[in-house]
Every structure is written in structure tokens, then in C-alpha cells.
Write a protein that holds these residues in place. Structure first.
Motif, PDB file in Angstrom:
ATOM      1  N   GLY A 166      18.237   9.259  -9.663  1.00 45.64           N
ATOM      2  CA  GLY A 166      18.051   9.249 -10.655  1.00 45.64           C
ATOM      3  C   GLY A 166      16.703   9.760 -11.118  1.00 45.64           C
ATOM      4  O   GLY A 166      16.438   9.508 -12.671  1.00 45.64           O
ATOM      5  N   LEU A 167      16.160  10.102 -10.402  1.00 42.46           N
ATOM      6  CA  LEU A 167      15.007  10.700 -10.302  1.00 42.46           C
ATOM      7  C   LEU A 167      14.358  12.290 -10.364  1.00 42.46           C
ATOM      8  O   LEU A 167      14.977  13.023  -9.538  1.00 42.46           O
ATOM      9  CB  LEU A 167      13.572   9.620  -9.962  1.00 42.46           C
ATOM     10  N   GLU A 168      13.289  12.645 -10.762  1.00 43.40           N
ATOM     11  CA  GLU A 168      12.856  13.830 -10.046  1.00 43.40           C
ATOM     12  C   GLU A 168      11.498  13.914  -9.315  1.00 43.40           C
ATOM     13  O   GLU A 168      10.696  13.663  -9.830  1.00 43.40           O
ATOM     14  CB  GLU A 168      12.429  15.171 -11.807  1.00 43.40           C
ATOM     15  N   GLY A 169      12.140  14.746  -8.482  1.00 47.21           N
ATOM     16  CA  GLY A 169      10.295  14.809  -8.010  1.00 47.21           C
ATOM     17  C   GLY A 169       9.951  15.703  -7.521  1.00 47.21           C
ATOM     18  O   GLY A 169       9.746  17.558  -8.518  1.00 47.21           O
ATOM     19  N   LEU A 170       7.957  15.868  -8.108  1.00 48.75           N
ATOM     20  CA  LEU A 170       7.308  16.602  -8.400  1.00 48.75           C
ATOM     21  C   LEU A 170       6.514  17.248  -7.289  1.00 48.75           C
ATOM     22  O   LEU A 170       5.472  15.892  -6.634  1.00 48.75           O
ATOM     23  CB  LEU A 170       6.347  16.845 -10.029  1.00 48.75           C
TER      24      LEU A 170
END
Length: 191
Positions: free
Chosen positions: A36-40
Motif C-alpha cells: 500500500g505504498l508508492e516507491g519514488l
């Protein structure tokens, strides 16, 4: 926090051959998405180096903008070009901790920092070697712990020539880092 919390992915991967870097980036982002996380990733920056008056500053500014956008950080602190972590990654870790953002560090290396430096108590140049048996310099391990973060270590011995680019990714270890960071971010969101 944004509706999907974002995580800045610090590490030396930007220096790796394109195919290796792209593979590692894809896997990290998939694992983050599953949590549930977005990688940058710094590799997400679209910078036309050839047309920049100051390419180094353009890269710095773009990475800083990604860090400002991120809600947390996972830092790959695996030894790079020597016995210690990549200097840029160390800077990014310190910057994010200074911003009060949760962070987790990891290294695939099980060999303690002091065992990776040539010499027993003193290096060949006469400088003392930290004797604490930590993953890296005490400021990294202790700084993460003091800020509520954690330093995770893998199971690979430090090779005499250093790690090959493909060896910097350990999926099980990265999953642990994601789980730790998610707990830290949830705890902060609940405050």
C-alpha cells in the motif's frame, strides 16, 4: 500524508548498469505497492543532462524534490565502493531524518563495519577503527535507532572486491524493510 503514502528509495542503484537498476527498481516498487505504498526512485527523475547548465545541481534539486514529496525513506546502506555505505545515500538518510520523516536502513552485508576495514584497531593510515561491530558507522546505526528507525542486516559476507550490482537486492530483506517502515509510518499517523 497523501492518500497513498510514498517512500523515497535511497541507494547506490542509480550507478548500476541500466538492466540491473531497472530490475531492482521494478521489484522494490512492486513490493511497496503490495504494502500500500508508492516507491519514488531517483531514477524516476526525467532530467535532460545534455541540456542542463549544471547537471549535478539539476540531479540534486530533482532528488530533493522527490524527498520532499516522500512520506518516508528506505535506504540501501550496503557497502559501496569500499567498506561503507554510498555517501549520497548517507546524505539522503540524514536529510530525511532531519525532516522528521520515518526511515529504515538495510544492508545485505552481515560482516560488521569494523571487520570490513583493513586493520584490526588501526587502519593502514593510522586512524582508529570503530570497534562496535555495527552494520556501518555508529552515526548511521545509532542515528536510525534514535529516530525510531531500524537498521536491518542481511546474511551475505563482505567479499574482498565488494558486492556486484545484482547482489545489492535481497527481496526478503527488502520486504522486512517495507514492513518496518509501514509500522513506523502507521505509528506516526496515529499520533
Amino acid at each position: 500524508m497523501a492518500s497513498t503514502p510514498s517512500v523515497y528509495l535511497a541507494g547506490p542503484e542509480v550507478f548500476f548498469p541500466e538492466a540491473v537498476r531497472a530490475h531492482i527498481d521494478r521489484r522494490r516498487k512492486v513490493l511497496l505497492m503490495e504494502a500500500g505504498l508508492e516507491g519514488l526512485s531517483p531514477s524516476d527523475n526525467a532530467i535532460d543532462i545534455a541540456h542542463e547548465a549544471d547537471p549535478a545541481r539539476a540531479i540534486y534539486d530533482a532528488n530533493l524534490a522527490l524527498m520532499a514529496q516522500a512520506d518516508g525513506l528506505i535506504a540501501n546502506l550496503t557497502p559501496f565502493r569500499g567498506p561503507s555505505a554510498d555517501a549520497g545515500t548517507v546524505y539522503e538518510l540524514g536529510y530525511m531524518l532531519g525532516q522528521g520523516k520515518p526511515a529504515v536502513g538495510f544492508t545485505v552485508c552481515q560482516t560488521p563495519y569494523n571487520a570490513r576495514v583493513e586493520g584490526e584497531d588501526i587502519d593502514p593510515n593510522g586512524a582508529a577503527i570503530e570497534p562496535f561491530g555495527l552494520a556501518d558507522n555508529l552515526m548511521l546505526d545509532c542515528g536510525l535507532a534514535r529516530a525510531g528507525g531500524v537498521m536491518l542486516q542481511g546474511e551475505r559476507a563482505y567479499p574482498p572486491t565488494g558486492f556486484a550490482p545484482a547482489d545489492y537486492f535481497d527481496e526478503a530483506l527488502f520486504r522486512q524493510a517495507v514492513a518496518c517502515l509501514k509500522r513506523l509510518m502507521s505509528a506516526l499517523a496515529g499520533q
